[in-house]
Design a protein around this motif. Structure first.
Motif, PDB file in Angstrom:
ATOM      1  N   VAL A  16      -1.360   2.882   4.065  1.00 36.77           N
ATOM      2  CA  VAL A  16      -2.223   2.283   3.189  1.00 36.77           C
ATOM      3  C   VAL A  16      -1.599   2.520   1.923  1.00 36.77           C
ATOM      4  CG1 VAL A  16      -4.856   2.486   2.400  1.00 36.77           C
ATOM      5  CG2 VAL A  16      -4.353   2.723   4.833  1.00 36.77           C
ATOM      6  N   THR A  17      -1.615   1.619   1.118  1.00 37.09           N
ATOM      7  CA  THR A  17      -1.130   1.431  -0.210  1.00 37.09           C
ATOM      8  C   THR A  17      -2.415   1.807  -1.070  1.00 37.09           C
ATOM      9  OG1 THR A  17      -1.312  -0.798  -1.011  1.00 37.09           O
ATOM     10  CG2 THR A  17       0.697  -0.098   0.220  1.00 37.09           C
ATOM     11  N   GLY A  18      -2.209   2.302  -2.331  1.00 40.10           N
ATOM     12  CA  GLY A  18      -3.502   2.357  -3.180  1.00 40.10           C
ATOM     13  C   GLY A  18      -4.472   3.470  -2.511  1.00 40.10           C
ATOM     14  N   GLY A  19      -4.149   4.752  -1.715  1.00 34.59           N
ATOM     15  CA  GLY A  19      -4.871   5.184  -0.995  1.00 34.59           C
ATOM     16  C   GLY A  19      -5.510   6.455  -1.348  1.00 34.59           C
ATOM     17  N   ALA A  20      -5.227   6.596  -2.729  1.00 33.28           N
ATOM     18  CA  ALA A  20      -5.839   7.862  -3.335  1.00 33.28           C
ATOM     19  C   ALA A  20      -7.492   7.999  -3.642  1.00 33.28           C
ATOM     20  CB  ALA A  20      -5.009   8.340  -4.500  1.00 33.28           C
ATOM     21  N   ARG A  21      -7.949   6.807  -3.861  1.00 31.83           N
ATOM     22  CA  ARG A  21      -9.166   6.463  -4.454  1.00 31.83           C
ATOM     23  C   ARG A  21      -9.772   5.349  -3.758  1.00 31.83           C
ATOM     24  NH1 ARG A  21      -5.911   7.340  -8.834  1.00 31.83           N
ATOM     25  NH2 ARG A  21      -6.139   9.092 -10.356  1.00 31.83           N
ATOM     26  N   GLY A  22     -11.001   5.044  -4.173  1.00 29.64           N
ATOM     27  CA  GLY A  22     -11.847   3.802  -3.825  1.00 29.64           C
ATOM     28  C   GLY A  22     -11.558   3.316  -2.738  1.00 29.64           C
ATOM     29  N   ILE A  23     -11.427   2.097  -2.361  1.00 30.07           N
ATOM     30  CA  ILE A  23     -11.209   1.353  -0.947  1.00 30.07           C
ATOM     31  C   ILE A  23     -10.110   2.074  -0.350  1.00 30.07           C
ATOM     32  CG2 ILE A  23     -10.710  -0.844  -0.005  1.00 30.07           C
ATOM     33  CD1 ILE A  23     -12.134  -2.334  -2.317  1.00 30.07           C
ATOM     34  N   GLY A  24      -8.917   2.205  -0.810  1.00 27.45           N
ATOM     35  CA  GLY A  24      -8.219   2.723   0.014  1.00 27.45           C
ATOM     36  C   GLY A  24      -8.440   4.084   0.606  1.00 27.45           C
ATOM     37  N   PHE A  25      -8.923   5.013  -0.250  1.00 30.74           N
ATOM     38  CA  PHE A  25      -9.129   6.289   0.414  1.00 30.74           C
ATOM     39  C   PHE A  25     -10.096   6.078   1.513  1.00 30.74           C
ATOM     40  CE2 PHE A  25     -11.817  10.176   0.377  1.00 30.74           C
ATOM     41  CZ  PHE A  25     -10.616  11.138   0.740  1.00 30.74           C
ATOM     42  N   GLU A  26     -11.319   5.379   1.181  1.00 35.01           N
ATOM     43  CA  GLU A  26     -12.379   5.225   2.156  1.00 35.01           C
ATOM     44  C   GLU A  26     -11.927   4.483   3.240  1.00 35.01           C
ATOM     45  OE1 GLU A  26     -15.904   5.590   4.175  1.00 35.01           O
ATOM     46  OE2 GLU A  26     -15.460   6.551   2.340  1.00 35.01           O
ATOM     47  N   THR A  27     -10.988   3.648   3.438  1.00 31.89           N
ATOM     48  CA  THR A  27     -10.308   2.920   4.595  1.00 31.89           C
ATOM     49  C   THR A  27      -9.542   3.907   5.278  1.00 31.89           C
ATOM     50  OG1 THR A  27     -10.037   0.874   3.360  1.00 31.89           O
ATOM     51  CG2 THR A  27      -8.660   1.272   4.958  1.00 31.89           C
ATOM     52  N   ALA A  28      -8.607   4.834   4.641  1.00 29.18           N
ATOM     53  CA  ALA A  28      -7.895   5.759   5.334  1.00 29.18           C
ATOM     54  C   ALA A  28      -8.964   6.650   5.908  1.00 29.18           C
ATOM     55  CB  ALA A  28      -7.208   6.606   4.118  1.00 29.18           C
ATOM     56  N   THR A  29      -9.881   7.031   5.310  1.00 28.01           N
ATOM     57  CA  THR A  29     -10.993   8.181   5.933  1.00 28.01           C
ATOM     58  C   THR A  29     -11.509   7.397   7.170  1.00 28.01           C
ATOM     59  OG1 THR A  29     -11.581   9.071   3.931  1.00 28.01           O
ATOM     60  CG2 THR A  29     -13.180   9.244   5.816  1.00 28.01           C
ATOM     61  N   GLN A  30     -11.919   6.341   7.274  1.00 29.47           N
ATOM     62  CA  GLN A  30     -12.645   5.482   8.334  1.00 29.47           C
ATOM     63  C   GLN A  30     -11.472   5.542   9.635  1.00 29.47           C
ATOM     64  OE1 GLN A  30     -14.948   2.165   7.791  1.00 29.47           O
ATOM     65  NE2 GLN A  30     -15.931   2.985   6.076  1.00 29.47           N
ATOM     66  N   LEU A  31     -10.173   4.878   9.086  1.00 34.72           N
ATOM     67  CA  LEU A  31      -9.158   5.026  10.210  1.00 34.72           C
ATOM     68  C   LEU A  31      -8.851   6.329  10.627  1.00 34.72           C
ATOM     69  CD1 LEU A  31      -6.974   2.604   8.172  1.00 34.72           C
ATOM     70  CD2 LEU A  31      -7.892   1.864  10.522  1.00 34.72           C
ATOM     71  N   PHE A  32      -8.756   7.368   9.881  1.00 34.68           N
ATOM     72  CA  PHE A  32      -8.577   8.923  10.506  1.00 34.68           C
ATOM     73  C   PHE A  32      -9.866   9.101  11.433  1.00 34.68           C
ATOM     74  CE2 PHE A  32      -9.460  13.372   9.913  1.00 34.68           C
ATOM     75  CZ  PHE A  32      -8.213  13.699  10.457  1.00 34.68           C
ATOM     76  N   ASP A  33     -11.066   8.747  10.951  1.00 31.96           N
ATOM     77  CA  ASP A  33     -12.147   9.049  11.955  1.00 31.96           C
ATOM     78  C   ASP A  33     -11.914   8.365  13.306  1.00 31.96           C
ATOM     79  OD1 ASP A  33     -13.156  10.910  10.033  1.00 31.96           O
ATOM     80  OD2 ASP A  33     -14.674   9.241   9.307  1.00 31.96           O
ATOM     81  N   LEU A  87       0.007  -2.033   8.338  1.00 35.42           N
ATOM     82  CA  LEU A  87       0.118  -1.765   6.906  1.00 35.42           C
ATOM     83  C   LEU A  87      -1.101  -2.461   5.925  1.00 35.42           C
ATOM     84  CD1 LEU A  87       1.626  -0.722   4.301  1.00 35.42           C
ATOM     85  CD2 LEU A  87       2.791  -3.137   4.127  1.00 35.42           C
ATOM     86  N   VAL A  88      -1.630  -1.574   5.563  1.00 33.16           N
ATOM     87  CA  VAL A  88      -2.898  -2.092   4.471  1.00 33.16           C
ATOM     88  C   VAL A  88      -2.409  -2.307   3.204  1.00 33.16           C
ATOM     89  CG1 VAL A  88      -5.043  -1.952   3.652  1.00 33.16           C
ATOM     90  CG2 VAL A  88      -4.545  -1.341   6.379  1.00 33.16           C
ATOM     91  N   ASN A  89      -2.044  -3.526   2.341  1.00 30.19           N
ATOM     92  CA  ASN A  89      -1.638  -3.633   1.062  1.00 30.19           C
ATOM     93  C   ASN A  89      -2.944  -3.553   0.221  1.00 30.19           C
ATOM     94  OD1 ASN A  89       1.240  -3.954   1.046  1.00 30.19           O
ATOM     95  ND2 ASN A  89       0.937  -5.746   2.139  1.00 30.19           N
ATOM     96  N   ASN A  90      -3.271  -2.292  -0.162  1.00 25.29           N
ATOM     97  CA  ASN A  90      -4.657  -2.222  -0.991  1.00 25.29           C
ATOM     98  C   ASN A  90      -4.449  -2.055  -2.402  1.00 25.29           C
ATOM     99  OD1 ASN A  90      -7.668  -1.314  -1.308  1.00 25.29           O
ATOM    100  ND2 ASN A  90      -6.374   0.469  -1.786  1.00 25.29           N
ATOM    101  N   ALA A  91      -3.528  -1.590  -2.992  1.00 21.38           N
ATOM    102  CA  ALA A  91      -3.180  -1.189  -4.287  1.00 21.38           C
ATOM    103  C   ALA A  91      -3.661  -2.540  -5.094  1.00 21.38           C
ATOM    104  CB  ALA A  91      -1.812  -0.711  -4.571  1.00 21.38           C
ATOM    105  N   HIS A 136       0.616  -5.584  12.244  1.00 20.57           N
ATOM    106  CA  HIS A 136      -0.218  -6.337  11.654  1.00 20.57           C
ATOM    107  C   HIS A 136      -0.468  -5.880  10.050  1.00 20.57           C
ATOM    108  CE1 HIS A 136      -5.117  -7.404  11.893  1.00 20.57           C
ATOM    109  NE2 HIS A 136      -4.586  -8.166  10.842  1.00 20.57           N
ATOM    110  N   ILE A 137      -0.413  -6.728   9.287  1.00 15.44           N
ATOM    111  CA  ILE A 137      -0.471  -6.623   7.738  1.00 15.44           C
ATOM    112  C   ILE A 137      -1.816  -7.323   7.381  1.00 15.44           C
ATOM    113  CG2 ILE A 137       0.679  -7.452   5.522  1.00 15.44           C
ATOM    114  CD1 ILE A 137       3.392  -8.130   7.517  1.00 15.44           C
TER     115      ILE A 137
END
Length: 275
Positions: A16-33, A87-91, A136-137
């Motif tokens: 996940v790009t742009g993963g430190a904050r906002g949508i990127g971080f929440e996406t990473a959290t839900q994927l991790f869960d 790959l989630v292009n979120n940045a 999947h992109i």
């Protein structure tokens, strides 16, 4: 049932790009869960390190404006975790204000991050995925890519480009086993909208809503989907008569909301994006 709760995502490697904050971080959290193996990248090395530590995942410094940085990010992801399945292009960044006030550096930076970063990321990922016959992109655009608004000219241009690029790439790769999806979030409660005065007509959602749609789209690929899905009507905006568009913008406040904002409330975000 939460997306991914029945193990569709277990052990999938997702970057996940742009993963430190906002949508990127929440996406990473839900994927991790959902038991995915997640790696986040962000240009802010301190922020991505903290975010990764908070989740207990891998975090890497990444500058999406540089193709070599994206290649290094994916190489290191594969080295540490395994071949990238998704790959989630979120940045992305969202400058606002009158077009005549934009300097050349901010215009270029917005296009470099919001559009070219997606293109570079998609190419780097597809070159790895196509030979394997699967992948999947997921490209995060915006409803702004379908709703041109005063004060959002460059962001509108970049996000419209992401939508059309993603559609074209999805068609091109359709026989390869690699899917390309576009997520179009409504205006989301992150730093992007700090200092802006929203109203009952402007749909603002939490990052969790957008992230949940990203996760659902990874599980069941779709070419293009709004987040929330109720905003899907924006795809028909281009065929609306110009007079109706003008009246609608005036009624909803979209004729001025991105031209008039609280400087002090937006100062921190503007400093971060270089505006």
């Amino acid at each position: 049932m939460k997306p991914g709760s029945n193990d569709e995502l277990r052990d999938k490697v997702v970057a996940v790009t742009g993963g430190a904050r906002g949508i990127g971080f929440e996406t990473a959290t839900q994927l991790f869960d959902a038991k995915a193996r997640v790696v986040i990248g962000d240009i802010d090395g301190d922020a991505v390190g903290k975010a990764a530590a908070d989740l207990g995942i891998e975090g890497l410094e990444l500058d999406v404006t540089k193709p070599e940085s994206i290649e290094a990010f994916l190489d290191e992801t594969e080295k540490r975790v395994g071949p990238v399945d998704v790959l989630v292009n979120n940045a992305g960044i969202m400058p606002v204000g009158p077009f005549l006030n934009y300097d050349a550096a901010l215009i270029r930076r917005t296009i470099d991050i919001d559009l070219l970063g997606v293109i570079w990321g998609s190419q780097a990922a597809a070159r790895r995925m196509v030979p394997r016959g699967h992948g999947h992109i997921v490209n995060v655009a915006s409803v702004a890519g379908r709703l041109p608004m005063p004060g959002l000219t460059i962001y509108n241009a970049a996000k419209a480009g992401v939508i059309e690029f993603s559609d074209a790439l999805n068609a091109e790769l359709s026989e390869s086993g690699v899917n390309v999806s576009t997520i179009m979030p409504s205006f989301t409660n992150t730093g992007l909208i700090s200092g802006l005065e929203t109203n009952r007509y402007i749909r603002v959602v939490e990052p969790e809503v957008v992230a949940a749609q990203v996760v659902a789209t990874i599980i069941k690929p779709q070419a293009r989907v709004a987040a929330p899905r109720s905003m899907g009507w924006v795809n028909s905006n281009s065929i609306m008569p110009q007079g109706l568009k003008r009246r609608t913008r005036k009624m909803t406040g979209l004729d001025h909301i991105f031209l008039q904002y609280d400087d002090s409330s937006r100062a921190e975000y503007n400093k971060r994006i270089g505006q």
